[in-house]
Design a protein around this motif. Sequence first.
Motif, PDB file in Angstrom:
ATOM      1  N   GLN A 113       0.831  -1.202   0.000  1.00  0.00           N
ATOM      2  CA  GLN A 113       0.000   0.000   0.000  1.00  0.00           C
ATOM      3  C   GLN A 113       0.868   1.255   0.000  1.00  0.00           C
ATOM      4  O   GLN A 113       0.517   2.255  -0.639  1.00  0.00           O
ATOM      5  N   GLN A 114       1.989   1.206   0.705  1.00  0.00           N
ATOM      6  CA  GLN A 114       2.885   2.367   0.703  1.00  0.00           C
ATOM      7  C   GLN A 114       3.453   2.617  -0.694  1.00  0.00           C
ATOM      8  O   GLN A 114       3.584   3.766  -1.137  1.00  0.00           O
ATOM      9  N   ILE A 115       3.765   1.537  -1.430  1.00  0.00           N
ATOM     10  CA  ILE A 115       4.267   1.676  -2.804  1.00  0.00           C
ATOM     11  C   ILE A 115       3.202   2.321  -3.693  1.00  0.00           C
ATOM     12  O   ILE A 115       3.491   3.218  -4.495  1.00  0.00           O
ATOM     13  N   VAL A 116       1.938   1.859  -3.536  1.00  0.00           N
ATOM     14  CA  VAL A 116       0.841   2.432  -4.323  1.00  0.00           C
ATOM     15  C   VAL A 116       0.683   3.914  -4.017  1.00  0.00           C
ATOM     16  O   VAL A 116       0.485   4.739  -4.918  1.00  0.00           O
ATOM     17  N   ILE A 117       0.782   4.276  -2.745  1.00  0.00           N
ATOM     18  CA  ILE A 117       0.638   5.688  -2.345  1.00  0.00           C
ATOM     19  C   ILE A 117       1.719   6.545  -2.992  1.00  0.00           C
ATOM     20  O   ILE A 117       1.441   7.632  -3.523  1.00  0.00           O
ATOM     21  N   VAL A 118       2.962   6.060  -2.992  1.00  0.00           N
ATOM     22  CA  VAL A 118       4.064   6.815  -3.596  1.00  0.00           C
ATOM     23  C   VAL A 118       3.841   6.996  -5.098  1.00  0.00           C
ATOM     24  O   VAL A 118       4.035   8.086  -5.648  1.00  0.00           O
ATOM     25  N   PHE A 119       3.403   5.906  -5.758  1.00  0.00           N
ATOM     26  CA  PHE A 119       3.158   5.995  -7.205  1.00  0.00           C
ATOM     27  C   PHE A 119       2.030   6.977  -7.511  1.00  0.00           C
ATOM     28  O   PHE A 119       2.126   7.776  -8.447  1.00  0.00           O
ATOM     29  N   ILE A 121      -5.643  10.338  -0.329  1.00  0.00           N
ATOM     30  CA  ILE A 121      -4.390   9.599  -0.139  1.00  0.00           C
ATOM     31  C   ILE A 121      -3.929   9.676   1.312  1.00  0.00           C
ATOM     32  O   ILE A 121      -3.352   8.719   1.850  1.00  0.00           O
ATOM     33  N   SER A 122      -4.194  10.809   1.982  1.00  0.00           N
ATOM     34  CA  SER A 122      -3.802  10.923   3.386  1.00  0.00           C
ATOM     35  C   SER A 122      -4.540   9.906   4.256  1.00  0.00           C
ATOM     36  O   SER A 122      -4.014   9.449   5.277  1.00  0.00           O
ATOM     37  N   TRP A 123      -5.755   9.514   3.849  1.00  0.00           N
ATOM     38  CA  TRP A 123      -6.506   8.487   4.582  1.00  0.00           C
ATOM     39  C   TRP A 123      -5.766   7.161   4.502  1.00  0.00           C
ATOM     40  O   TRP A 123      -5.576   6.480   5.517  1.00  0.00           O
ATOM     41  N   PHE A 124      -5.344   6.776   3.303  1.00  0.00           N
ATOM     42  CA  PHE A 124      -4.618   5.516   3.133  1.00  0.00           C
ATOM     43  C   PHE A 124      -3.244   5.578   3.800  1.00  0.00           C
ATOM     44  O   PHE A 124      -2.747   4.568   4.308  1.00  0.00           O
ATOM     45  N   ALA A 125      -2.625   6.750   3.806  1.00  0.00           N
ATOM     46  CA  ALA A 125      -1.310   6.891   4.444  1.00  0.00           C
ATOM     47  C   ALA A 125      -1.410   6.691   5.949  1.00  0.00           C
ATOM     48  O   ALA A 125      -0.575   6.023   6.560  1.00  0.00           O
ATOM     49  N   GLU A 126      -2.444   7.269   6.561  1.00  0.00           N
ATOM     50  CA  GLU A 126      -2.620   7.096   8.001  1.00  0.00           C
ATOM     51  C   GLU A 126      -3.100   5.690   8.347  1.00  0.00           C
ATOM     52  O   GLU A 126      -2.832   5.181   9.436  1.00  0.00           O
ATOM     53  N   GLU A 127      -3.801   5.047   7.413  1.00  0.00           N
ATOM     54  CA  GLU A 127      -4.289   3.692   7.669  1.00  0.00           C
ATOM     55  C   GLU A 127      -3.145   2.699   7.826  1.00  0.00           C
ATOM     56  O   GLU A 127      -3.317   1.624   8.422  1.00  0.00           O
ATOM     57  N   LEU A 128      -1.971   3.019   7.308  1.00  0.00           N
ATOM     58  CA  LEU A 128      -0.817   2.134   7.432  1.00  0.00           C
ATOM     59  C   LEU A 128      -0.524   1.802   8.894  1.00  0.00           C
ATOM     60  O   LEU A 128      -0.029   0.726   9.219  1.00  0.00           O
ATOM     61  N   LYS A 129      -0.839   2.741   9.786  1.00  0.00           N
ATOM     62  CA  LYS A 129      -0.609   2.502  11.213  1.00  0.00           C
ATOM     63  C   LYS A 129      -1.477   1.357  11.728  1.00  0.00           C
ATOM     64  O   LYS A 129      -1.106   0.665  12.673  1.00  0.00           O
ATOM     65  N   LEU A 130      -2.642   1.162  11.101  1.00  0.00           N
ATOM     66  CA  LEU A 130      -3.517   0.063  11.506  1.00  0.00           C
ATOM     67  C   LEU A 130      -2.870  -1.281  11.199  1.00  0.00           C
ATOM     68  O   LEU A 130      -2.927  -2.205  12.019  1.00  0.00           O
ATOM     69  N   GLN A 159       0.996   9.495  -5.746  1.00  0.00           N
ATOM     70  CA  GLN A 159       1.352  10.880  -5.425  1.00  0.00           C
ATOM     71  C   GLN A 159       2.396  11.437  -6.376  1.00  0.00           C
ATOM     72  O   GLN A 159       2.247  12.557  -6.878  1.00  0.00           O
ATOM     73  N   ARG A 160       3.460  10.681  -6.627  1.00  0.00           N
ATOM     74  CA  ARG A 160       4.618  11.222  -7.339  1.00  0.00           C
ATOM     75  C   ARG A 160       4.547  11.037  -8.848  1.00  0.00           C
ATOM     76  O   ARG A 160       5.121  11.843  -9.590  1.00  0.00           O
ATOM     77  N   ILE A 161       3.878   9.978  -9.289  1.00  0.00           N
ATOM     78  CA  ILE A 161       3.858   9.706 -10.731  1.00  0.00           C
ATOM     79  C   ILE A 161       2.537  10.127 -11.359  1.00  0.00           C
ATOM     80  O   ILE A 161       2.508  10.831 -12.373  1.00  0.00           O
ATOM     81  N   PHE A 162       1.417   9.718 -10.741  1.00  0.00           N
ATOM     82  CA  PHE A 162       0.112  10.037 -11.311  1.00  0.00           C
ATOM     83  C   PHE A 162      -0.482  11.323 -10.731  1.00  0.00           C
ATOM     84  O   PHE A 162      -1.511  11.799 -11.216  1.00  0.00           O
ATOM     85  N   THR A 163       0.169  11.881  -9.710  1.00  0.00           N
ATOM     86  CA  THR A 163      -0.267  13.127  -9.041  1.00  0.00           C
ATOM     87  C   THR A 163      -1.768  13.139  -8.739  1.00  0.00           C
ATOM     88  O   THR A 163      -2.471  14.116  -8.990  1.00  0.00           O
ATOM     89  N   ARG A 164      -2.234  12.029  -8.194  1.00  0.00           N
ATOM     90  CA  ARG A 164      -3.643  11.918  -7.820  1.00  0.00           C
ATOM     91  C   ARG A 164      -3.817  12.281  -6.347  1.00  0.00           C
ATOM     92  O   ARG A 164      -2.991  11.919  -5.501  1.00  0.00           O
ATOM     93  N   PRO A 165      -4.900  13.004  -5.991  1.00  0.00           N
ATOM     94  CA  PRO A 165      -5.124  13.348  -4.582  1.00  0.00           C
ATOM     95  C   PRO A 165      -5.857  12.258  -3.809  1.00  0.00           C
ATOM     96  O   PRO A 165      -5.970  12.334  -2.598  1.00  0.00           O
TER      97      PRO A 165
END
Length: 306
Positions: A110-116, A138-147, A118-124
């Motif tokens: 999921q972290q790899i997907v988030i980076v792609f 994307i911030s929702w999925f980023a914080e979900e990593l803690k779960l 944000q940085r490649i497809f510039t999707r919010p």
Amino acid sequence: MENDAGSLSVILDGVLWFFTNIGLAGYNLFYAITHTSLWLDWSNKESIMRFVYYGGSVEFFFVVFTTFLIVFAFGVWRNTFMWGCVRVLEGFANTLGRFFAWAGLLMVLQQIVIVFMQRIFTRPDISIGFGIPLQFDISWFAEELKLYNAMVVCLCMSYTFVQGGHVRVDLVYSAVKFRTKRVIDMFGALFFMMPVAVLIWMYGWFFLWRHLIVPNPSASDGLDRLLSKSRALRWNVETIGFSPNGFNGYFLFKILLCAFTAMLFLQAISMFFRSYLEWKEGPESEAKYLDRDTLGDGEEAYEGTH
């Protein structure tokens, strides 16, 4: 003399209270099983409050404690029964741990997907599914990593213990005899692991429910007090994230805390039973029925304490 008599009276009252609660444990368990509607019918607000109360109550503690005593006493008489309990408890820890260990891989992917994104497809945001997709910032999925991290820590703890993966601060243990080690393990399980599990449960249980319902229940509230609060009860599940569009399921962490504590207590029972049986049967019973992972032939050097 009066002070001594008062102290003796307090001690006797405490002993009487202790054995009275052990004696009532069987009745309380039977009553709870035969009257499930009183605490499982959540369409009734009083049932919810009864569930909250009994989950952290003295009655529940003595039901669990008395069950432990009965199982241990029967296991002393029939060692095969106690070995069966050890195998079931360790099997449960291994099964749950091996399953939820995959959350670590999911976290990485999921972290790899988030980076792609944000940085490649510039999707919010990220959208998952068809028709009516699951769509969050994307911030929702980023914080979900803690779960995922919390799932690995809480639900793989017993598994790691069974596998011998926890760090042991060894000052005396390695130098003593086999049966002395088993006595140390029994003492640690009974006087360290179990009391700590009970304390964390007491805090975690009411911490969870204070973020699920209002009026907020308290560990100091008696059953009558909670039943009176039930008239104003309503669900108020915590959905506030650390950021405006961040992960909003933080009540799941409270559930994981309670699950962690329950598994810690079960692992303490398993450790106590195994230590007793190995102490009784001698060195030939060491690691009996122990199901530990292996890397296969030729990989022994990389298996650490395994």
